[in-house]
Structure formats: structure tokens, C-alpha cells
Design a protein around this motif. Structure first.
Motif, short mmCIF file in Angstrom:
data_model
loop_
_atom_site.label_atom_id
_atom_site.label_comp_id
_atom_site.label_asym_id
_atom_site.label_seq_id
_atom_site.Cartn_x
_atom_site.Cartn_y
_atom_site.Cartn_z
N ALA A 1 -11.43 0.15 2.97
CA ALA A 1 -10.91 -1.03 2.50
C ALA A 1 -9.64 -1.17 3.01
O ALA A 1 -8.94 -3.20 2.92
N THR A 2 -8.31 -0.32 3.04
CA THR A 2 -6.98 -0.75 3.93
C THR A 2 -7.59 -0.85 4.93
O THR A 2 -6.31 -0.82 5.11
N VAL B 1 -6.75 9.21 -2.30
CA VAL B 1 -7.14 8.44 -2.17
C VAL B 1 -8.47 8.67 -1.31
O VAL B 1 -8.52 9.45 -0.47
N ILE C 1 0.60 -1.31 -0.69
CA ILE C 1 -0.37 0.15 0.11
C ILE C 1 0.59 1.33 -0.32
O ILE C 1 0.38 1.85 -0.93
N SER D 1 -13.77 5.50 -0.19
CA SER D 1 -14.01 3.89 -0.06
C SER D 1 -12.71 3.12 -0.31
O SER D 1 -12.59 1.87 0.80
N GLU D 2 -11.62 4.03 -0.95
CA GLU D 2 -10.20 3.22 -0.78
C GLU D 2 -9.20 3.43 0.70
O GLU D 2 -9.08 1.67 1.31
N TRP E 1 0.98 4.17 -2.95
CA TRP E 1 0.30 5.20 -3.17
C TRP E 1 1.34 6.60 -2.84
O TRP E 1 1.29 7.14 -3.77
#
Length: 275
Positions: free
Chosen positions: A179-180, A172, A161, A175-176, A165
Motif C-alpha cells: 500500500a505504501t 509491517v 510513514i 499488505s501495508e 513506522w
């Protein structure tokens, strides 16, 4: 109840939840960090380290944005020595957040970028608006992450990740981030931070502090090693001066040619050996 007489921070006490509310208070500049804010954060967190009766910290920015990172205009005026000194201070501030006895909640609101992202990594819990955008824009500004952007992001969310990024300079979305597990919640209209403060206030103090401390054991050895190297690479990267050229002219900045830079380094090394 207001506390302290800071110029760049707004600090208040919530007696009901025994928490401190901290707002970065430069909304006209999206709460950009300058020398004064760095100093005030440093003194405030030092104070918090000795006041274990405070259970939690709510950290956010005044207005609808958390923090855009460094104040670019002030950064351009810093000498190499002052720049590195301030970077070291910010790194220590973020690092100290891991060890503070309080549980720290960072509310990213509409978003953050650069050093503002790194600052948020020191929090134990992060929440944000559904409209938030987190931008790892260091490389676009000619800056190697220097305050834990590599170390903290990798330790908390993994190298994959951090790599994606940072190297993509991507914005970002919520939602992302969910999710992470970068954030635990994306709220619709009003921040839900008070719910977290209330839950924390009902916890056993000893159990809370000991749990936070024990959670560090699995990440700190690797984090310490990574931060050490991150600092070295940052110093090397900043010496090109690309960041200064971008700050002056973001569209048409003249950036360092890698081959020319390598040749220059070899020449300087040869000169040092000959002397």
C-alpha cells in the motif's frame, strides 16, 4: 558462475541476464551484519561501480530471511570509535547503492529488521514474500537509526510513514508494504526476481543508467541534509549506553532517565566552560 571468495557473502554471475546475485550468507544468525560482512559489501559495491557491463543486482539473504540487522553480540564488543566507524561505512554502502549504474532488486523474503531494513532502502526495487514482516525495531534496541533509517525512509516514502513506522516499532506486513509502495510485489511461494532481471537485461543500457541517475535529482538535496543530522542525533542517542544494557538484558534493562541525563549534560557543559 561463482564470483569472489567471501566468507559472509555468496556472489554469483548470471550470464543470461548479465546480473550479479548477492546473498548475505549468515543464515544461522538471520544474516546479521558484522564487521566482515560490512567490509565485503563495501569492496563488492566498489567493484560493481566500475563494471557497467553488469546490468542488475539481485540482493537477498541465504535461507528464508533477508537480514535481521546488526549482529548484537559483536555490536556489544565494539568501542565507541569502531561502532561509529562501522555505522558510517554502512551508511555509505546504502548511499552508494543509489549511484551504482546497475538496477538493484532487494528480495526481503520472510522479512528484515533494524539495519537490515535500512540496507533494503538502497535498492531500486523491493519484492517480498506475502508472509514478510518488516520491523523498524531500532528504538526497542536503544538505537537511533544511523545509516539512513530516517533519511532514506523519509526521502522514499514520506515523513508520515517514516514517523509512524519508526516511532511505533511496528512490524509491517506485506499488505501495508504494498500500500505504501515500499515493495512492488508480494509473491506467494517462489521469488519472482528472475522476471525483473530478464526485463532489465532487455533494456537500453544508456537509457537505464540515465533514468536511474535522473530519478535521484528530486530526492538527493533533502536526503543529504537529513543524513547529516541523522548522524548527529545517532551519536548523541548512543552515548547513553541504553543499547548496550538492552543487549545484555532485553527484559529488565535499566534505561536512562531523561531528567537525570539532561542534568548530567548541563553539568558537563558547565565544567567545560569553567575549564
Amino acid at each position: 558462475m561463482s564470483l569472489f571468495n567471501y566468507n559472509t557473502l555468496s556472489v554469483s554471475l548470471n550470464k543470461n541476464t548479465r546480473s550479479i546475485l548477492i546473498e548475505l550468507n549468515r543464515p544461522e544468525l538471520k544474516n546479521a551484519l558484522n564487521t566482515e560482512m560490512i567490509f565485503e559489501l563495501e569492496t563488492l559495491f566498489t567493484w560493481l561501480s566500475t563494471h557497467i557491463e553488469i546490468k542488475s543486482v539481485y540482493l537477498t539473504g541465504k535461507g528464508d530471511y533477508f537480514c535481521k540487522g546488526l549482529d548484537s553480540e559483536e555490536l556489544a564488543t565494539w568501542s565507541d570509535e569502531k561502532r561509529q566507524k562501522n555505522f558510517d561505512k554502512v551508511q555509505k554502502i546504502i548511499y552508494s547503492m543509489f549511484y551504482l549504474p546497475q538496477t538493484i532488486i532487494a528480495d526481503l523474503k520472510g522479512g528484515c529488521s533494524g539495519l537490515g531494513v535500512e540496507l533494503s532502502m538502497g535498492a531500486d526495487i523491493r519484492i517480498a514474500s506475502k508472509e514478510t514482516q518488516v520491523h523498524f525495531d531500532h528504538l526497542l534496541n536503544g538505537i537511533v537509526p544511523s545509516c539512513g533509517g530516517v533519511g532514506f525512509t523519509t526521502a522514499l516514502f514520506g515523513n508520515a510513514i517514516a514517523r509512524q513506522w519508526l516511532l511505533s516499532s511496528k512490524k509491517v506486513n506485506s499488505s501495508e508494504l504494498l500500500a505504501t509502495q515500499t515493495i512492488v510485489e508480494a509473491y506467494s511461494e517462489q521469488s519472482t526476481y528472475e522476471n525483473y532481471l530478464q526485463n532489465i537485461s532487455n533494456q537500453s543500457d544508456i537509457a537505464r543508467i540515465q533514468t536511474k541517475r535522473s530519478l535521484l535529482e528530486s530526492i538527493m538535496p533533502e536526503l543529504d541534509r537529513t543524513i547529516k543530522w541523522e548522524k548527529r542525533f545517532s551519536i548523541a542517542g548512543m552515548c547513553t549506553g541504553d543499547w548496550r544494557n538492552i543487549a545484555k538484558n532485553s527484559e529488565g534493562a535499566k534505561l536512562t532517565n531523561v531528567k537525570e541525563f539532561a542534568t548530567r549534560l548541563k553539568r558537563e557543559k558547565a565544567e567545560q566552560l569553567s575549564n
